[in-house]
Design an enzyme around this catalytic site. Structure first.
Site, mmCIF file in Angstrom:
data_model
loop_
_atom_site.group_PDB
_atom_site.id
_atom_site.type_symbol
_atom_site.label_atom_id
_atom_site.label_comp_id
_atom_site.label_asym_id
_atom_site.label_seq_id
_atom_site.Cartn_x
_atom_site.Cartn_y
_atom_site.Cartn_z
ATOM 1 N N HIS A 9 -14.528 1.302 -0.065
ATOM 2 C CA HIS A 9 -13.446 0.370 0.273
ATOM 3 C C HIS A 9 -12.256 1.041 0.941
ATOM 4 O O HIS A 9 -11.169 0.463 0.998
ATOM 5 C CB HIS A 9 -12.986 -0.369 -0.988
ATOM 6 N N TYR A 27 0.817 -1.212 0.000
ATOM 7 C CA TYR A 27 0.000 0.000 0.000
ATOM 8 C C TYR A 27 0.852 1.264 0.000
ATOM 9 O O TYR A 27 0.432 2.291 -0.535
ATOM 10 C CB TYR A 27 -0.991 -0.033 1.170
#
Length: 236
Positions: free
Chosen positions: A111, A58
């Site tokens: 999300h 990420y």
């Protein structure tokens, strides 16, 4: 439904909206996500088993996001947000911030967001612009428990009650650049239809859920979305 009868709109956006900005779509060849197996970087089990890898994944995506810009589809939806006097909710499955950078405000991230960190201990959130090493300290509770603020596979999407309420009250539901294969978002069109809304799909290709829509228009989001917004705002 005639244009003049449309008052409340829900727009669902997926990876196809951001693809033309250079952001990789959800899955690549061989079930890979940007070169990684989804199971290795996008599940709660992966986060527990190898937090260094998941956080690094990420971090990479966050860095890449800083180098791209909103495209014509993002800007068109932001223009709709500014001009539409009825209710509007843009529900995005994307974790990038391109809708915001284009100027959209009536927006919900289903999300999560790349530029946000979530404390797994107390639930506090903080904006995150750089690397997020495992064990980063939460400013609210002091626990070394900050993680990417991303809904992983098996976790519950955010603000579902608000989404369901908005869909239940909308006159028009529009799905843009999404596969129609991942639930619960794949079921939104059915909820909209059951509530009496007109349904429209704007997508590069026919999706798994195309048959559920009143109308499907195929082509690049950067072309379809501005044309649709223009026709809507001009009552055509």
């Amino acid at each position: 439904m005639a244009m003049h009868a449309i008052r409340n709109i829900v727009v669902l956006t997926g990876a196809g909206v951001s693809a033309e900005s250079g952001i990789a779509t959800f899955r690549g060849p061989g079930g890979l996500w940007e070169g990684y197996r989804v199971e290795d970087v996008c599940t709660p089990e992966a986060l527990r088993a190898d937090p260094v890898l998941v956080h690094h994944f990420y971090d990479q995506r966050r860095t890449a996001l800083a180098g791209v810009q909103p495209n014509a589809a993002h800007h068109a939806l932001a223009a709709l947000d500014r001009a539409w006097t009825g209710e509007l909710l843009i529900v995005t499955q994307n974790v990038d911030d391109l809708h915001e950078r284009a100027g959209a405000t009536r927006l919900l991230h289903l999300h999560g967001e790349l530029n946000s960190a979530l404390c797994a201990a107390c639930g506090d959130r903080v904006r995150q612009s750089g690397a997020l090493p495992p064990g980063s300290i939460c400013r609210a509770c002091g626990a070394p428990a900050l993680r990417p603020d991303i809904v992983l596979f098996g976790e519950i999407p955010y603000a579902m009650d608000r989404v369901i309420d908005a869909i239940g009250g909308c006159d028009l539901f529009v799905s843009i650049g999404t596969s129609g294969a991942v639930y619960p978002a794949a079921g939104f069109v059915e909820w909209a239809r059951e509530s009496g809304a007109t349904t429209l799909e704007l997508n590069l290709d026919r999706s798994a859920g195309s048959h559920r829509f009143d109308e499907s228009r195929l082509g690049p989001a950067s072309e379809l979305v501005p044309a649709w917004v223009d026709s809507l705002l001009n009552g055509q």
